[in-house]
Design a protein around this motif. Structure first.
Motif, PDB file in Angstrom:
ATOM      1  N   SER A 133       0.824  -1.204   0.000  1.00 50.35           N
ATOM      2  CA  SER A 133       0.000   0.000   0.000  1.00 50.35           C
ATOM      3  C   SER A 133       0.858   1.254   0.000  1.00 50.35           C
ATOM      4  N   ARG A 134       0.337   2.327  -0.594  1.00 51.02           N
ATOM      5  CA  ARG A 134       1.001   3.628  -0.533  1.00 51.02           C
ATOM      6  C   ARG A 134       0.768   4.298   0.812  1.00 51.02           C
ATOM      7  N   GLU A 135      -0.326   3.945   1.486  1.00 48.30           N
ATOM      8  CA  GLU A 135      -0.681   4.585   2.742  1.00 48.30           C
ATOM      9  C   GLU A 135      -0.131   3.783   3.927  1.00 48.30           C
ATOM     10  N   PRO A 136       0.536   4.449   4.869  1.00 53.78           N
ATOM     11  CA  PRO A 136       1.042   3.730   6.045  1.00 53.78           C
ATOM     12  C   PRO A 136      -0.092   3.237   6.933  1.00 53.78           C
ATOM     13  N   ARG A 137      -0.018   1.984   7.331  1.00 54.67           N
ATOM     14  CA  ARG A 137      -1.036   1.396   8.200  1.00 54.67           C
ATOM     15  C   ARG A 137      -0.712   1.673   9.669  1.00 54.67           C
ATOM     16  N   ASP A 138      -1.752   1.666  10.493  1.00 52.25           N
ATOM     17  CA  ASP A 138      -1.574   1.729  11.934  1.00 52.25           C
ATOM     18  C   ASP A 138      -1.284   0.312  12.420  1.00 52.25           C
ATOM     19  N   LEU A 139      -0.025   0.036  12.744  1.00 53.27           N
ATOM     20  CA  LEU A 139       0.377  -1.343  13.035  1.00 53.27           C
ATOM     21  C   LEU A 139      -0.389  -1.921  14.218  1.00 53.27           C
ATOM     22  N   GLU A 140      -0.567  -1.136  15.266  1.00 58.92           N
ATOM     23  CA  GLU A 140      -1.222  -1.643  16.465  1.00 58.92           C
ATOM     24  C   GLU A 140      -2.725  -1.792  16.250  1.00 58.92           C
ATOM     25  N   ALA A 141      -3.356  -0.758  15.709  1.00 62.17           N
ATOM     26  CA  ALA A 141      -4.812  -0.802  15.522  1.00 62.17           C
ATOM     27  C   ALA A 141      -5.217  -1.822  14.472  1.00 62.17           C
ATOM     28  N   ASP A 142      -4.401  -1.965  13.416  1.00 63.87           N
ATOM     29  CA  ASP A 142      -4.750  -2.868  12.314  1.00 63.87           C
ATOM     30  C   ASP A 142      -4.158  -4.263  12.472  1.00 63.87           C
ATOM     31  N   GLY A 143      -3.383  -4.484  13.525  1.00 64.20           N
ATOM     32  CA  GLY A 143      -2.900  -5.832  13.824  1.00 64.20           C
ATOM     33  C   GLY A 143      -1.776  -6.326  12.945  1.00 64.20           C
ATOM     34  N   TYR A 144      -0.867  -5.427  12.538  1.00 59.62           N
ATOM     35  CA  TYR A 144       0.274  -5.857  11.725  1.00 59.62           C
ATOM     36  C   TYR A 144       1.472  -6.154  12.615  1.00 59.62           C
ATOM     37  N   ASP A 145       2.235  -7.177  12.228  1.00 55.44           N
ATOM     38  CA  ASP A 145       3.425  -7.544  12.984  1.00 55.44           C
ATOM     39  C   ASP A 145       4.613  -6.671  12.621  1.00 55.44           C
ATOM     40  N   LEU A 146       4.698  -6.262  11.349  1.00 61.12           N
ATOM     41  CA  LEU A 146       5.894  -5.548  10.897  1.00 61.12           C
ATOM     42  C   LEU A 146       5.578  -4.747   9.648  1.00 61.12           C
ATOM     43  N   ALA A 147       6.285  -3.610   9.506  1.00 55.91           N
ATOM     44  CA  ALA A 147       6.152  -2.773   8.313  1.00 55.91           C
ATOM     45  C   ALA A 147       7.536  -2.402   7.810  1.00 55.91           C
ATOM     46  N   VAL A 148       7.625  -2.116   6.519  1.00 50.99           N
ATOM     47  CA  VAL A 148       8.804  -1.461   5.952  1.00 50.99           C
ATOM     48  C   VAL A 148       8.388  -0.027   5.666  1.00 50.99           C
ATOM     49  N   ARG A 149       9.131   0.912   6.217  1.00 45.71           N
ATOM     50  CA  ARG A 149       8.789   2.331   6.076  1.00 45.71           C
ATOM     51  C   ARG A 149      10.022   3.115   5.643  1.00 45.71           C
ATOM     52  N   SER A 150       9.796   4.181   4.896  1.00 46.03           N
ATOM     53  CA  SER A 150      10.883   5.090   4.534  1.00 46.03           C
ATOM     54  C   SER A 150      10.946   6.193   5.578  1.00 46.03           C
ATOM     55  N   GLY A 151      12.136   6.411   6.139  1.00 42.07           N
ATOM     56  CA  GLY A 151      12.297   7.442   7.157  1.00 42.07           C
ATOM     57  C   GLY A 151      12.065   6.901   8.551  1.00 42.07           C
ATOM     58  N   TYR A 152      12.801   7.466   9.512  1.00 44.98           N
ATOM     59  CA  TYR A 152      12.695   7.046  10.914  1.00 44.98           C
ATOM     60  C   TYR A 152      11.459   7.676  11.539  1.00 44.98           C
ATOM     61  N   LEU A 153      10.657   6.852  12.230  1.00 43.51           N
ATOM     62  CA  LEU A 153       9.406   7.340  12.803  1.00 43.51           C
ATOM     63  C   LEU A 153       9.582   7.939  14.192  1.00 43.51           C
ATOM     64  N   GLY A 154      10.378   7.313  15.023  1.00 43.03           N
ATOM     65  CA  GLY A 154      10.566   7.792  16.378  1.00 43.03           C
ATOM     66  C   GLY A 154       9.318   7.675  17.233  1.00 43.03           C
ATOM     67  N   HIS A 155       8.461   6.694  16.934  1.00 40.75           N
ATOM     68  CA  HIS A 155       7.218   6.493  17.687  1.00 40.75           C
ATOM     69  C   HIS A 155       7.539   5.742  18.969  1.00 40.75           C
ATOM     70  N   GLU A 156       7.011   6.225  20.101  1.00 40.48           N
ATOM     71  CA  GLU A 156       7.387   5.643  21.388  1.00 40.48           C
ATOM     72  C   GLU A 156       6.936   4.200  21.561  1.00 40.48           C
ATOM     73  N   ARG A 157       5.877   3.793  20.859  1.00 41.92           N
ATOM     74  CA  ARG A 157       5.390   2.415  21.010  1.00 41.92           C
ATOM     75  C   ARG A 157       5.833   1.518  19.856  1.00 41.92           C
ATOM     76  N   LEU A 158       6.637   2.064  18.932  1.00 45.64           N
ATOM     77  CA  LEU A 158       7.118   1.287  17.802  1.00 45.64           C
ATOM     78  C   LEU A 158       8.642   1.255  17.796  1.00 45.64           C
ATOM     79  N   VAL A 159       9.182   0.126  17.374  1.00 41.47           N
ATOM     80  CA  VAL A 159      10.624  -0.015  17.214  1.00 41.47           C
ATOM     81  C   VAL A 159      10.956   0.208  15.745  1.00 41.47           C
ATOM     82  N   SER A 160      11.965   1.049  15.469  1.00 41.76           N
ATOM     83  CA  SER A 160      12.425   1.282  14.099  1.00 41.76           C
ATOM     84  C   SER A 160      13.861   0.785  13.984  1.00 41.76           C
ATOM     85  N   LYS A 161      14.081  -0.164  13.090  1.00 43.33           N
ATOM     86  CA  LYS A 161      15.409  -0.734  12.894  1.00 43.33           C
ATOM     87  C   LYS A 161      15.850  -0.482  11.454  1.00 43.33           C
TER      88      LYS A 161
END
Length: 305
Positions: A133-161
């Protein structure tokens, strides 16, 4: 209501321990409470159920018929809880089950076929549900285990590696180059037809590097589109110059359908990250997926540069 249920569970555990030990004293020692407290909990349970669970004498403690029935259910419940704990433990350690992954459209189209086949060969018990998808999903609300994203998010409840850096290339078709003014420096792009990705902040502000010098230009883009795949197609059709990730156009450059512009200048690489919710402990299936993706791109760096 929930508080009442929780209290009943505590009473039931105490009752089961007393019944199995045949003594309030021994049960209290195991439970880490006083004998009188254990006795009071059983009495409260009997008051709730409106039946006697024990025949009490000074020397002996026997179950009543109601007590035997209730104990059987308690033991069944304890066995189910134990089985549930073992199942969760096995799930945490076993590389099996469903993984829900979401990735950007262009990334998915180029890489995920090879990755999914290789992943299945190594871990045949894994199942994958892939969202492209072009649109970023809400990993917690939508129940996703992992995403590939461009750019560092810095979200306190998400790990960015960090996963990989994808080189960006400025390209255009031979037809577009032939009908456009000579291009000797980034500032000459002001006279060129340009395409840009509206998904990113400041999409018309392009920054180039040559040696230790930065060259910035604010291009005019009549077409701003939030999809790399469509931008590539427009570039192939001669619509203008565009910055695209190398992994998306490597074949076009090799075939000559697109040509690199300003080769002495470089564009910043686009950082891609693995992003996933914080879960401790992590399920084994997620741990192996993170390691697998990191290893795959470490051994396939040429695919992004």
């Amino acid at each position: 209501m929930m508080e009442t249920i929780n209290q009943q569970v505590i009473w039931a555990n105490t009752f089961a321990c007393v019944a199995e030990q045949g003594s309030f004293t021994r049960a209290a020692e195991i439970l880490g409470c006083s004998k009188s407290y254990a006795s009071k909990q059983v009495s409260q349970l009997e008051n709730l159920l409106k039946v006697a669970l024990f025949f009490r004498t000074t020397r002996k403690l026997n179950l009543t018929e109601a007590g035997k029935v209730y104990l059987a259910h308690c033991q069944s419940w304890q066995a189910q809880v134990s089985a549930a704990q073992q199942a969760v433990q096995a799930l945490r350690e076993e590389v099996a089950g469903l993984l829900r992954i979401t990735v950007p459209t262009s990334f998915g189209g180029v890489f995920m076929s090879q990755i999914l086949i290789a992943l299945r060969e190594r871990y045949p018990m894994l199942e994958v549900e892939l969202d492209v998808s072009r649109e970023p999903r809400d990993l917690e609300a939508d129940g996703y285990d992992l995403a590939v994203r461009s750019g560092y998010l810095g979200h306190e409840r998400l790990v960015s590696k960090p996963l990989v850096s994808a080189q960006l290339c400025l390209v255009a078709s031979p037809a577009c180059i032939a009908r456009s003014p000579e291009l000797a420096s980034p500032s000459d792009l002001l006279a060129w037809p340009c395409l840009t990705n509206s998904h990113f902040r400041d999409p018309c502000h392009w920054v180039f590097n040559r040696g230790n010098e930065l060259h910035a230009v604010d291009i005019r883009a009549e077409l701003r589109i939030s999809d790399y795949g469509l931008l590539r197609n427009l570039a192939l059709d001669g619509a203008g110059a565009v910055c695209l990730p190398y992994y998306l156009i490597a074949g076009d450059l090799a075939s000559g359908q697109l040509q690199a512009l300003l080769p002495e200048y470089s564009l910043p690489a686009q950082s891609l990250y693995l992003v996933y919710p914080q879960r401790l402990p992590q399920p084994a299936k997620l741990r192996v997926l993170i390691d697998f993706l990191s290893d795959w791109f470490a051994h396939n760096q040429q695919a992004t540069h």
